[in-house]
Design a protein around this motif. Structure first.
Motif, short mmCIF file in Angstrom:
data_model
loop_
_atom_site.label_atom_id
_atom_site.label_comp_id
_atom_site.label_asym_id
_atom_site.label_seq_id
_atom_site.Cartn_x
_atom_site.Cartn_y
_atom_site.Cartn_z
N ARG A 9 0.73 -1.17 0.10
CA ARG A 9 0.07 0.00 -0.04
C ARG A 9 0.97 1.27 -0.09
O ARG A 9 1.97 1.23 0.68
CB ARG A 9 -1.04 0.17 1.27
CG ARG A 9 -1.98 -0.89 1.33
CD ARG A 9 -2.77 -0.71 2.37
NE ARG A 9 -3.98 -1.44 2.29
CZ ARG A 9 -4.98 -1.76 3.41
NH1 ARG A 9 -4.72 -0.83 4.51
NH2 ARG A 9 -5.91 -2.53 3.26
N LEU A 10 0.56 2.07 -0.81
CA LEU A 10 1.18 3.50 -1.14
C LEU A 10 0.50 4.58 -0.70
O LEU A 10 -0.91 4.62 -0.93
CB LEU A 10 1.74 3.50 -2.41
CG LEU A 10 2.74 2.63 -2.90
CD1 LEU A 10 2.71 2.59 -4.41
CD2 LEU A 10 3.87 2.48 -2.34
N PRO A 11 0.77 5.51 0.26
CA PRO A 11 -0.18 6.63 0.73
C PRO A 11 -0.22 7.67 -0.36
O PRO A 11 0.89 7.45 -1.20
CB PRO A 11 0.68 7.17 1.92
CG PRO A 11 2.31 7.02 1.85
CD PRO A 11 2.16 5.44 1.17
N ILE A 12 -1.34 8.11 -0.68
CA ILE A 12 -1.44 9.03 -1.67
C ILE A 12 -2.52 10.07 -1.42
O ILE A 12 -3.45 9.84 -0.57
CB ILE A 12 -2.10 8.04 -3.03
CG1 ILE A 12 -1.92 8.99 -4.09
CG2 ILE A 12 -3.60 7.60 -2.57
CD1 ILE A 12 -1.92 8.25 -5.39
N ASP A 13 -2.36 11.30 -2.05
CA ASP A 13 -3.36 12.33 -1.75
C ASP A 13 -4.14 12.30 -2.96
O ASP A 13 -3.74 12.95 -3.96
CB ASP A 13 -2.45 13.60 -1.53
CG ASP A 13 -3.40 14.82 -1.39
OD1 ASP A 13 -4.74 14.54 -0.95
OD2 ASP A 13 -2.97 16.00 -1.52
N LEU A 14 -5.30 12.02 -3.01
CA LEU A 14 -6.12 11.85 -4.23
C LEU A 14 -7.45 11.77 -3.93
O LEU A 14 -8.04 11.49 -2.88
CB LEU A 14 -5.86 10.36 -4.95
CG LEU A 14 -6.69 9.88 -6.07
CD1 LEU A 14 -6.21 10.87 -7.25
CD2 LEU A 14 -6.39 8.42 -6.29
N GLU A 15 -8.19 12.27 -4.47
CA GLU A 15 -9.94 12.56 -4.52
C GLU A 15 -10.52 12.04 -5.61
O GLU A 15 -10.09 12.34 -6.89
CB GLU A 15 -9.95 14.21 -4.17
CG GLU A 15 -9.63 14.47 -2.96
CD GLU A 15 -10.36 16.09 -2.57
OE1 GLU A 15 -11.39 16.54 -3.23
OE2 GLU A 15 -9.52 16.81 -1.97
N LEU A 16 -11.64 11.60 -5.44
CA LEU A 16 -12.53 11.14 -6.58
C LEU A 16 -13.90 11.29 -5.80
O LEU A 16 -14.20 11.64 -4.89
CB LEU A 16 -12.13 9.63 -6.69
CG LEU A 16 -12.09 8.59 -5.96
CD1 LEU A 16 -13.25 7.59 -6.08
CD2 LEU A 16 -10.89 7.58 -6.55
N ILE A 110 4.99 5.27 -8.43
CA ILE A 110 4.68 6.06 -7.11
C ILE A 110 5.63 5.59 -6.13
O ILE A 110 6.02 6.26 -5.37
CB ILE A 110 3.18 5.61 -7.02
CG1 ILE A 110 2.28 6.53 -8.01
CG2 ILE A 110 2.87 6.08 -5.59
CD1 ILE A 110 0.93 6.07 -7.87
N GLU A 111 5.74 4.17 -6.01
CA GLU A 111 6.52 3.70 -4.94
C GLU A 111 8.09 4.10 -4.88
O GLU A 111 8.46 4.30 -4.12
CB GLU A 111 6.59 2.07 -5.31
CG GLU A 111 7.18 1.57 -4.02
CD GLU A 111 6.88 0.08 -3.99
OE1 GLU A 111 7.76 -0.87 -3.34
OE2 GLU A 111 5.94 -0.68 -5.03
N ALA A 112 8.56 4.43 -6.43
CA ALA A 112 9.88 4.87 -6.45
C ALA A 112 9.85 6.28 -5.88
O ALA A 112 11.04 6.66 -5.15
CB ALA A 112 10.26 4.88 -8.00
#
Length: 116
Positions: A9-16, A110-112
Protein backbone atom coordinates in the motif's frame (compact mmCIF):
# COMPACT_ATOMS: atom_id res chain seq x y z
CA UNK A 1 4.96 -7.57 11.64
CA UNK A 2 5.27 -9.00 8.15
CA UNK A 3 3.07 -7.56 5.40
CA UNK A 4 0.67 -10.26 4.18
CA UNK A 5 -0.69 -8.30 1.25
CA UNK A 6 0.21 -9.22 -2.30
CA UNK A 7 0.82 -5.55 -3.16
CA UNK A 8 2.35 -2.82 -1.01
CA UNK A 9 0.00 0.00 0.00
CA UNK A 10 1.20 3.45 -0.89
CA UNK A 11 -0.05 6.62 0.79
CA UNK A 12 -1.54 9.03 -1.72
CA UNK A 13 -3.31 12.38 -1.77
CA UNK A 14 -6.14 11.80 -4.21
CA UNK A 15 -9.80 12.71 -4.40
CA UNK A 16 -12.56 11.10 -6.41
CA UNK A 17 -16.32 11.19 -6.54
CA UNK A 18 -18.99 8.51 -6.74
CA UNK A 19 -22.37 9.40 -8.22
CA UNK A 20 -23.70 5.95 -9.10
CA UNK A 21 -23.00 2.33 -8.20
CA UNK A 22 -23.88 -0.79 -10.12
CA UNK A 23 -23.87 -4.57 -9.87
CA UNK A 24 -23.08 -7.02 -12.63
CA UNK A 25 -26.79 -7.71 -13.19
CA UNK A 26 -27.30 -4.03 -14.19
CA UNK A 27 -28.81 -3.02 -10.83
CA UNK A 28 -27.94 0.64 -10.35
CA UNK A 29 -27.96 2.73 -7.19
CA UNK A 30 -27.75 6.50 -7.38
CA UNK A 31 -25.91 8.08 -4.47
CA UNK A 32 -25.58 11.65 -3.34
CA UNK A 33 -22.50 12.99 -5.10
CA UNK A 34 -20.18 12.41 -2.19
CA UNK A 35 -16.59 13.58 -1.82
CA UNK A 36 -14.16 10.75 -1.22
CA UNK A 37 -10.72 10.99 0.31
CA UNK A 38 -8.41 8.21 -0.89
CA UNK A 39 -6.01 7.27 1.90
CA UNK A 40 -3.87 4.71 0.10
CA UNK A 41 -3.57 2.76 -3.12
CA UNK A 42 -1.89 -0.41 -4.34
CA UNK A 43 -1.78 -2.41 -7.55
CA UNK A 44 -4.75 -4.37 -6.19
CA UNK A 45 -7.06 -1.59 -5.02
CA UNK A 46 -7.72 1.53 -2.99
CA UNK A 47 -8.84 2.47 0.50
CA UNK A 48 -10.92 5.60 0.97
CA UNK A 49 -13.10 7.45 3.47
CA UNK A 50 -16.43 9.18 2.97
CA UNK A 51 -19.59 10.09 4.89
CA UNK A 52 -21.99 8.15 2.66
CA UNK A 53 -23.08 4.57 3.21
CA UNK A 54 -22.11 2.60 0.11
CA UNK A 55 -23.21 -1.02 -0.37
CA UNK A 56 -20.64 -3.82 -0.30
CA UNK A 57 -20.38 -5.82 -3.52
CA UNK A 58 -21.22 -2.87 -5.77
CA UNK A 59 -18.97 -1.34 -8.42
CA UNK A 60 -18.24 2.16 -9.65
CA UNK A 61 -16.23 3.70 -12.47
CA UNK A 62 -13.17 5.59 -11.32
CA UNK A 63 -10.77 8.03 -12.95
CA UNK A 64 -7.58 8.14 -10.91
CA UNK A 65 -5.10 10.91 -11.70
CA UNK A 66 -1.87 9.85 -10.06
CA UNK A 67 0.39 12.86 -9.96
CA UNK A 68 0.39 13.91 -13.62
CA UNK A 69 -1.87 13.90 -16.63
CA UNK A 70 0.30 11.11 -18.06
CA UNK A 71 -0.61 8.87 -15.12
CA UNK A 72 -4.39 8.60 -15.39
CA UNK A 73 -6.15 5.30 -14.81
CA UNK A 74 -9.71 4.57 -15.85
CA UNK A 75 -10.89 1.50 -14.02
CA UNK A 76 -13.81 -0.22 -12.37
CA UNK A 77 -13.63 -0.51 -8.60
CA UNK A 78 -15.52 -3.04 -6.46
CA UNK A 79 -16.36 -2.22 -2.84
CA UNK A 80 -15.33 -5.26 -0.78
CA UNK A 81 -15.34 -4.09 2.85
CA UNK A 82 -16.25 -1.23 5.16
CA UNK A 83 -15.42 -0.18 8.70
CA UNK A 84 -16.45 2.64 10.99
CA UNK A 85 -14.06 5.58 10.91
CA UNK A 86 -13.71 8.82 12.82
CA UNK A 87 -16.07 11.81 12.66
CA UNK A 88 -19.04 10.01 11.03
CA UNK A 89 -16.85 8.75 8.20
CA UNK A 90 -16.78 5.23 6.83
CA UNK A 91 -13.59 3.56 5.62
CA UNK A 92 -13.96 1.41 2.49
CA UNK A 93 -11.65 -1.17 1.00
CA UNK A 94 -11.99 -1.71 -2.74
CA UNK A 95 -10.33 -3.78 -5.41
CA UNK A 96 -9.59 -2.85 -9.00
CA UNK A 97 -11.52 -4.93 -11.53
CA UNK A 98 -10.01 -5.49 -14.95
CA UNK A 99 -6.98 -3.23 -14.48
CA UNK A 100 -4.44 -4.17 -17.14
CA UNK A 101 -1.15 -5.48 -15.69
CA UNK A 102 0.68 -3.35 -18.25
CA UNK A 103 -0.29 -0.33 -16.09
CA UNK A 104 1.77 -1.63 -13.14
CA UNK A 105 4.50 0.84 -14.12
CA UNK A 106 2.36 3.68 -12.72
CA UNK A 107 2.44 2.10 -9.26
CA UNK A 108 6.15 1.36 -9.62
CA UNK A 109 6.73 5.09 -10.29
CA UNK A 110 4.70 6.09 -7.21
CA UNK A 111 6.63 3.62 -5.06
CA UNK A 112 9.97 4.89 -6.43
CA UNK A 113 9.00 8.47 -5.48
CA UNK A 114 8.02 7.26 -1.99
CA UNK A 115 11.42 5.62 -1.53
CA UNK A 116 13.43 8.57 -2.92
Amino acid sequence: MEEKRKNRRLPIDLELCVSSLFKQDNVKVEVKDTPIIVTDISKGGIRFECESILPIGYYFNAKLELGSSDSVLYTVVKIIRSAEGKENRIIYGCEFVGLAPVLDYIFDEIEAKENA
